[in-house]
Write an enzyme that holds these catalytic residues in place. Structure first.
Site, PDB file in Angstrom:
ATOM      1  N   VAL A  95       0.926  -0.563   0.392  1.00  0.00           N
ATOM      2  CA  VAL A  95       0.289   0.295   0.019  1.00  0.00           C
ATOM      3  C   VAL A  95       0.843   1.284   0.246  1.00  0.00           C
ATOM      4  O   VAL A  95       1.694   1.418   0.997  1.00  0.00           O
ATOM      5  CB  VAL A  95      -0.773   0.215   1.303  1.00  0.00           C
ATOM      6  CG1 VAL A  95      -1.945   1.245   1.536  1.00  0.00           C
ATOM      7  CG2 VAL A  95      -1.653  -1.281   0.460  1.00  0.00           C
ATOM      8  N   CYS A  96       0.862   1.991  -1.254  1.00  0.00           N
ATOM      9  CA  CYS A  96       1.617   3.385  -1.090  1.00  0.00           C
ATOM     10  C   CYS A  96       1.274   4.102   0.804  1.00  0.00           C
ATOM     11  O   CYS A  96       0.386   3.944   0.848  1.00  0.00           O
ATOM     12  CB  CYS A  96       0.971   4.430  -2.260  1.00  0.00           C
ATOM     13  SG  CYS A  96       1.734   5.664  -2.032  1.00  0.00           S
ATOM     14  N   ILE A  97       2.650   4.073   1.038  1.00  0.00           N
ATOM     15  CA  ILE A  97       2.807   5.224   2.344  1.00  0.00           C
ATOM     16  C   ILE A  97       1.894   6.387   2.312  1.00  0.00           C
ATOM     17  O   ILE A  97       1.189   6.571   2.965  1.00  0.00           O
ATOM     18  CB  ILE A  97       4.241   5.180   2.570  1.00  0.00           C
ATOM     19  CG1 ILE A  97       4.136   5.397   4.587  1.00  0.00           C
ATOM     20  CG2 ILE A  97       5.094   5.360   2.321  1.00  0.00           C
ATOM     21  CD1 ILE A  97       5.370   4.891   5.020  1.00  0.00           C
ATOM     22  N   ALA A 131      -1.711   6.128   1.208  1.00  0.00           N
ATOM     23  CA  ALA A 131      -2.346   5.978   2.804  1.00  0.00           C
ATOM     24  C   ALA A 131      -2.588   6.903   3.610  1.00  0.00           C
ATOM     25  O   ALA A 131      -3.566   7.036   4.790  1.00  0.00           O
ATOM     26  CB  ALA A 131      -2.226   4.523   2.863  1.00  0.00           C
TER      27      ALA A 131
END
Length: 131
Positions: free
Chosen positions: A79-81, A84
């Site tokens: 998940v793209c930090i 997110a």
């Protein structure tokens, strides 16, 4: 073949079930003996892995379906930090770092940067984007 999938739409987006279609596609890949190198959730796609989302009774629980699929097939789920954090989907470390009450990222996925997407594109035979 080795595939990576990029999921950009949320579970309840206006794009007409794009995330659901991504899940169906991923399941078909596995059924047909293809390998999935990585799932990369980006933009509103991060909402698919929000453990705190409530699915109304009688509706399909897409977050649970993604979680089950990832666990059962031991798939790398990233998940793209940045996406997110912007949307309040945090793991244990990020929730503490930002002084939030609790993490809400499904436990079978990890927060990471766009480098993971670049690596997936370089490693995979095909990268398919949804949303």
């Amino acid at each position: 073949m080795l595939f990576s999938l990029v999921i950009n739409s949320g579970p309840h987006s206006l794009h007409g079930g794009t995330s659901y279609n991504a899940l169906q596609y991923a399941q078909a890949l596995v059924r047909n003996q293809h390998k999935i190198h990585r799932l990369f959730f980006y933009g509103d796609g991060v909402y698919n892995l929000n453990a705190q989302a409530i699915t109304p009774q009688g509706e399909f629980d897409l977050a649970a379906a993604w979680s089950t699929f990832i666990n059962e097939n031991n798939i790398d789920s990233v998940v793209c930090i940045a996406a997110a954090a912007r949307r309040g989907v945090l793991d244990e470390s990020e929730s503490k770092r930002h002084n939030k009450a609790a993490p809400n990222l499904l436990g079978n996925s990890e927060l990471s940067g766009l480098g993971q997407l670049i690596e997936a594109a370089a490693t995979s035979d095909r990268v398919i984007t949804f949303g």
